[in-house]
Scaffold this motif. Structure first.
Motif, PDB file in Angstrom:
ATOM      1  N   GLU A  12      46.796  10.666 -47.406  1.00 32.86           N
ATOM      2  CA  GLU A  12      48.099  10.029 -47.187  1.00 32.86           C
ATOM      3  C   GLU A  12      48.037   8.774 -46.323  1.00 32.86           C
ATOM      4  OE1 GLU A  12      51.156  10.986 -48.578  1.00 32.86           O
ATOM      5  OE2 GLU A  12      49.740  12.121 -49.815  1.00 32.86           O
ATOM      6  N   ILE A  13      47.154   8.754 -45.321  1.00 32.13           N
ATOM      7  CA  ILE A  13      47.152   7.675 -44.328  1.00 32.13           C
ATOM      8  C   ILE A  13      45.970   6.718 -44.475  1.00 32.13           C
ATOM      9  CG2 ILE A  13      47.142   7.142 -41.846  1.00 32.13           C
ATOM     10  CD1 ILE A  13      49.711   8.577 -42.823  1.00 32.13           C
ATOM     11  N   VAL A  14      44.773   7.242 -44.657  1.00 37.33           N
ATOM     12  CA  VAL A  14      43.571   6.406 -44.637  1.00 37.33           C
ATOM     13  C   VAL A  14      43.307   5.740 -45.987  1.00 37.33           C
ATOM     14  CG1 VAL A  14      41.061   6.418 -44.301  1.00 37.33           C
ATOM     15  CG2 VAL A  14      42.538   7.752 -42.777  1.00 37.33           C
ATOM     16  N   LEU A  15      43.272   6.514 -47.044  1.00 36.51           N
ATOM     17  CA  LEU A  15      42.893   5.960 -48.355  1.00 36.51           C
ATOM     18  C   LEU A  15      43.785   4.805 -48.822  1.00 36.51           C
ATOM     19  CD1 LEU A  15      41.763   9.135 -50.353  1.00 36.51           C
ATOM     20  CD2 LEU A  15      40.424   7.612 -48.864  1.00 36.51           C
ATOM     21  N   PRO A  16      45.106   4.867 -48.618  1.00 31.58           N
ATOM     22  CA  PRO A  16      45.932   3.736 -49.057  1.00 31.58           C
ATOM     23  C   PRO A  16      45.645   2.427 -48.316  1.00 31.58           C
ATOM     24  CG  PRO A  16      47.295   5.682 -48.738  1.00 31.58           C
ATOM     25  CD  PRO A  16      45.935   6.000 -48.178  1.00 31.58           C
ATOM     26  N   GLN A  17      44.983   2.494 -47.182  1.00 36.34           N
ATOM     27  CA  GLN A  17      44.699   1.298 -46.393  1.00 36.34           C
ATOM     28  C   GLN A  17      43.348   0.656 -46.701  1.00 36.34           C
ATOM     29  OE1 GLN A  17      46.040   1.234 -42.184  1.00 36.34           O
ATOM     30  NE2 GLN A  17      46.031   3.466 -42.438  1.00 36.34           N
ATOM     31  N   LEU A  18      42.557   1.268 -47.564  1.00 40.68           N
ATOM     32  CA  LEU A  18      41.241   0.705 -47.869  1.00 40.68           C
ATOM     33  C   LEU A  18      41.395  -0.641 -48.563  1.00 40.68           C
ATOM     34  CD1 LEU A  18      39.312   3.896 -49.033  1.00 40.68           C
ATOM     35  CD2 LEU A  18      39.229   2.767 -46.796  1.00 40.68           C
ATOM     36  N   TRP A  19      40.488  -1.568 -48.249  1.00 41.62           N
ATOM     37  CA  TRP A  19      40.563  -2.926 -48.776  1.00 41.62           C
ATOM     38  C   TRP A  19      39.783  -3.107 -50.071  1.00 41.62           C
ATOM     39  CZ3 TRP A  19      39.617  -5.930 -43.577  1.00 41.62           C
ATOM     40  CH2 TRP A  19      40.739  -5.765 -42.751  1.00 41.62           C
ATOM     41  N   ALA A  20      38.773  -2.276 -50.315  1.00 41.11           N
ATOM     42  CA  ALA A  20      37.931  -2.357 -51.526  1.00 41.11           C
ATOM     43  C   ALA A  20      37.306  -3.750 -51.662  1.00 41.11           C
ATOM     44  CB  ALA A  20      38.709  -1.943 -52.757  1.00 41.11           C
ATOM     45  N   GLY A  21      37.205  -4.231 -52.892  1.00 45.12           N
ATOM     46  CA  GLY A  21      36.629  -5.555 -53.133  1.00 45.12           C
ATOM     47  C   GLY A  21      35.243  -5.703 -52.550  1.00 45.12           C
ATOM     48  N   GLU A  22      35.009  -6.810 -51.849  1.00 41.03           N
ATOM     49  CA  GLU A  22      33.686  -7.113 -51.298  1.00 41.03           C
ATOM     50  C   GLU A  22      33.251  -6.132 -50.221  1.00 41.03           C
ATOM     51  OE1 GLU A  22      33.641 -10.478 -48.249  1.00 41.03           O
ATOM     52  OE2 GLU A  22      35.602 -10.762 -49.212  1.00 41.03           O
ATOM     53  N   TYR A  23      34.175  -5.373 -49.656  1.00 43.20           N
ATOM     54  CA  TYR A  23      33.854  -4.427 -48.582  1.00 43.20           C
ATOM     55  C   TYR A  23      33.331  -3.093 -49.119  1.00 43.20           C
ATOM     56  CZ  TYR A  23      36.502  -7.791 -45.910  1.00 43.20           C
ATOM     57  OH  TYR A  23      36.950  -8.949 -45.332  1.00 43.20           O
ATOM     58  N   ALA A  24      33.630  -2.772 -50.358  1.00 41.23           N
ATOM     59  CA  ALA A  24      33.240  -1.493 -50.955  1.00 41.23           C
ATOM     60  C   ALA A  24      31.852  -1.616 -51.572  1.00 41.23           C
ATOM     61  CB  ALA A  24      34.260  -1.080 -52.009  1.00 41.23           C
ATOM     62  N   MET A  25      30.954  -0.726 -51.130  1.00 38.25           N
ATOM     63  CA  MET A  25      29.588  -0.781 -51.662  1.00 38.25           C
ATOM     64  C   MET A  25      28.907   0.583 -51.551  1.00 38.25           C
ATOM     65  SD  MET A  25      27.918  -3.160 -48.628  1.00 38.25           S
ATOM     66  CE  MET A  25      29.212  -4.376 -48.735  1.00 38.25           C
ATOM     67  N   PRO A  26      27.927   0.820 -52.399  1.00 41.96           N
ATOM     68  CA  PRO A  26      27.151   2.067 -52.308  1.00 41.96           C
ATOM     69  C   PRO A  26      26.437   2.154 -50.965  1.00 41.96           C
ATOM     70  CG  PRO A  26      26.678   0.906 -54.365  1.00 41.96           C
ATOM     71  CD  PRO A  26      27.484  -0.023 -53.508  1.00 41.96           C
ATOM     72  N   ILE A  27      26.069   3.348 -50.594  1.00 40.57           N
ATOM     73  CA  ILE A  27      25.475   3.615 -49.279  1.00 40.57           C
ATOM     74  C   ILE A  27      24.230   2.771 -49.010  1.00 40.57           C
ATOM     75  CG2 ILE A  27      24.100   5.614 -50.010  1.00 40.57           C
ATOM     76  CD1 ILE A  27      25.847   6.073 -46.851  1.00 40.57           C
ATOM     77  N   ILE A  28      23.398   2.558 -49.990  1.00 38.33           N
ATOM     78  CA  ILE A  28      22.173   1.773 -49.784  1.00 38.33           C
ATOM     79  C   ILE A  28      22.516   0.336 -49.406  1.00 38.33           C
ATOM     80  CG2 ILE A  28      20.120   0.822 -50.937  1.00 38.33           C
ATOM     81  CD1 ILE A  28      20.004   3.495 -52.505  1.00 38.33           C
ATOM     82  N   GLU A  29      23.488  -0.255 -50.097  1.00 39.28           N
ATOM     83  CA  GLU A  29      23.916  -1.617 -49.766  1.00 39.28           C
ATOM     84  C   GLU A  29      24.632  -1.657 -48.420  1.00 39.28           C
ATOM     85  OE1 GLU A  29      26.047  -3.689 -52.882  1.00 39.28           O
ATOM     86  OE2 GLU A  29      24.838  -2.681 -54.391  1.00 39.28           O
ATOM     87  N   ALA A  30      25.430  -0.621 -48.134  1.00 33.03           N
ATOM     88  CA  ALA A  30      26.143  -0.550 -46.856  1.00 33.03           C
ATOM     89  C   ALA A  30      25.148  -0.482 -45.700  1.00 33.03           C
ATOM     90  CB  ALA A  30      27.076   0.656 -46.844  1.00 33.03           C
TER      91      ALA A  30
END
Length: 149
Positions: free
Chosen positions: A50-68
């Protein structure tokens, strides 16, 4: 140099999985990443859905764990001095930071291998609720300490 850490994760338990991680430095540098592919919505508590997931920015910030991990290690390597990681939730945030920072049996050479608990440094805030977005929360926590410096 202090880096102020905040994480968002799937649930308040030992089974917590990292969703996002942010570091904010007093010199203005910031790091933010959203990890994809290691958690699913069904792993998340009602609060997180309800609170955290709707605030995610995705796009260039979202990446698999190895890239992160690679991005985090590159960010940490931009500092020559020893880094002190400060968090208001060492039981969760520090553990998740360690999972991302520790790689191939190696710890980043310029990062202390223990956290500083922000709540022991000073009164955290005036009771105002943090927004539960890793980068926004890390900025708020950093501002509580850098404004006093």
């Amino acid at each position: 140099m202090r880096l102020f850490l905040d994480c968002e994760f799937t649930e308040l338990s030992a089974a917590a999985k990292l969703i996002s991680l942010a570091l904010v430095a007093p010199d203005g540098r910031e790091f933010y990443v959203e990890v994809i592919g290691t958690w699913r919505e069904y792993d998340c508590s009602y609060f997180v859905k309800e609170i955290v997931l709707p605030q995610l920015w995705a796009g260039e910030y979202a990446m698999p764990i190895i890239e992160a991990r690679k991005a985090l290690l590159q960010f940490l390597a931009t500092y020559d001095e020893e880094l002190e990681v400060v968090t208001d939730a060492p039981v969760y945030d520090w553990e998740l930071f360690c999972e991302l920072a520790y790689h191939d049996g190696k710890w980043p050479k310029n990062v202390r291998n223990f956290p500083t608990d922000a709540t022991t440094l000073t009164a955290m805030n005036d009771g105002e609720e943090l927004p539960h977005h890793a980068l926004l929360d890390a900025r708020i926590i950093a501002s509580m300490f850098t404004a006093r410096a």
